[in-house]
Design a protein around this motif. Structure first.
Motif, short mmCIF file in Angstrom:
data_model
loop_
_atom_site.label_atom_id
_atom_site.label_comp_id
_atom_site.label_asym_id
_atom_site.label_seq_id
_atom_site.Cartn_x
_atom_site.Cartn_y
_atom_site.Cartn_z
N THR A 130 0.80 -1.23 0.00
CA THR A 130 0.00 0.00 0.00
C THR A 130 0.83 1.28 0.00
OG1 THR A 130 -0.12 0.01 2.43
CG2 THR A 130 -1.88 -1.14 1.23
N ASN A 131 2.14 1.16 0.17
CA ASN A 131 3.00 2.33 0.32
C ASN A 131 3.53 2.79 -1.03
OD1 ASN A 131 4.78 4.34 1.05
ND2 ASN A 131 6.17 3.00 2.19
N VAL A 132 2.94 3.83 -1.58
CA VAL A 132 3.33 4.29 -2.91
C VAL A 132 4.76 4.81 -2.93
CG1 VAL A 132 2.54 6.67 -2.61
CG2 VAL A 132 2.50 5.63 -4.90
N ASN A 133 5.29 5.25 -1.81
CA ASN A 133 6.64 5.81 -1.75
C ASN A 133 7.69 4.78 -1.36
OD1 ASN A 133 5.99 8.53 -2.44
ND2 ASN A 133 5.09 8.78 -0.41
N ALA A 134 7.33 3.52 -1.31
CA ALA A 134 8.32 2.47 -1.06
C ALA A 134 9.32 2.44 -2.22
CB ALA A 134 7.62 1.12 -0.92
N ASN A 135 10.47 1.82 -1.99
CA ASN A 135 11.48 1.73 -3.04
C ASN A 135 12.06 0.31 -3.07
OD1 ASN A 135 13.73 1.59 -1.09
ND2 ASN A 135 13.27 3.75 -0.71
N TYR A 136 13.09 0.11 -3.85
CA TYR A 136 13.69 -1.23 -3.95
C TYR A 136 15.14 -1.23 -3.45
CZ TYR A 136 15.11 0.94 -8.39
OH TYR A 136 15.59 1.81 -9.34
N SER A 137 15.43 -0.35 -2.49
CA SER A 137 16.75 -0.28 -1.90
C SER A 137 16.89 -1.39 -0.86
CB SER A 137 16.98 1.09 -1.26
OG SER A 137 18.28 1.17 -0.72
N THR A 138 17.57 -2.46 -1.23
CA THR A 138 17.75 -3.61 -0.33
C THR A 138 19.21 -3.81 0.05
OG1 THR A 138 18.03 -5.14 -2.19
CG2 THR A 138 15.78 -4.78 -1.38
N GLY A 139 20.10 -2.96 -0.51
CA GLY A 139 21.53 -3.14 -0.26
C GLY A 139 22.13 -4.24 -1.11
#
Length: 288
Positions: A130-139
């Motif tokens: 549900t978080n539109v501002n999530a990203n794919y920064s996983t390290g």
């Protein structure tokens, strides 16, 4: 005035849904919707159907559809989609169903590129969906794939094959890539079907700091798999490094796998006169 209250159109724009037909002509002559670019939902825009001499609200299938997926809760095939990790050295599965809308519709106008609501698949790290501002920064590097259901025998009878989908993406230019791949019986390897995309969807000038991504439609020619069994496609999200990954990621919606067909009807010249015997092949997304 009444135009807005009754019909939901834009008074300052002659063609509110940008389908090539003026609102008044759609309302008073054709009976098609001035606020929905594809009134009958057959994936061909009203203006294109009219130019072909077809009824924009008639029951005409522009293509032989092998798979149509909206990812909505009413879909009967969404459960057949699978998520895969091609390289287990990078175990971050970022594909998930989401209700987060990156570009909310501000009115009731449905353009030809608009996607269906309320769900899509998204590649980003968002456990809630549900978080539109999530990203794919996983390290980490990310190699994650979203697989279509397998077309066991459906593609055996087609002479050409296309994949069309709506997408929204915001990724690091060059290094975070999105591509459609395919395979069929006898192939263990995947082959590129689409070009590689990156950056902001719908934005060509990445130096424009005011530019914003938007929903767009892509069509890929997958005719190399026409006439074959066990055809399958995958949307591959390939993040090449572990830095600068604070972007929103990739949304995919409204996937259609289809055979293009020759549509016979009136084709008009620049003066509006019909051209006898003309044949047009529909290739997708409201274009011919």
């Amino acid at each position: 005035g009444a135009e807005v209250l009754v019909h939901g159109t834009f008074p300052a724009v002659a063609d509110s849904d940008a389908d090539g037909l003026d609102d008044g002509y759609e309302l008073n002559v054709l009976g098609s919707s001035p606020t929905r670019a594809d009134s009958n939902g057959n994936t061909l825009g009203d203006g294109d159907m009219y130019q072909l001499g077809l009824n924009p609200i008639g029951a005409v299938d522009a293509y032989r559809i092998l798979l149509a997926e909206t990812f909505e809760t009413t879909s009967t095939t969404v459960s057949a989609w699978t998520r895969q990790l091609p390289n287990l050295a990078f175990p971050f599965q970022v594909w998930h169903l989401t209700t987060a809308e990156p570009a909310p519709r501000t009115n009731g106008i449905i353009l030809i590129n608009d996607h269906s609501t309320n769900r899509a698949y998204r590649a980003a790290f968002d456990p809630t969906g549900t978080n539109v501002n999530a990203n794919y920064s996983t390290g980490s590097v990310i190699i994650a794939a979203l697989h279509t259901p397998t077309l066991t025998n459906d593609a055996l009878v087609v002479s050409n094959l296309y994949v069309r989908w709506n997408e929204y993406f915001a990724t690091e230019p060059v290094f975070d890539q999105m591509i459609l791949q395919g395979r069929a019986a006898g192939n263990s390897n995947w082959f590129n079907v689409s070009s590689i995309a990156w950056g902001l969807s719908g934005v060509t000038n990445l130096n424009d700091t005011n530019a914003a991504a938007r929903w767009v439609t892509r069509v890929a020619d997958a005719s190399a798999f026409a006439g074959r069994s066990n055809v399958q496609f995958r949307f591959l999200f390939n993040v090449l490094n572990n830095v600068n990954n604070g972007y929103r990621g990739w949304w995919v919606d409204d996937v259609i796998i289809y055979e293009g067909t020759a549509i016979r009807g009136w084709v008009r010249d620049n003066n509006g006169a019909p051209i006898q015997g003309a044949k047009v092949r529909a290739l997708g997304r409201g274009g011919v």
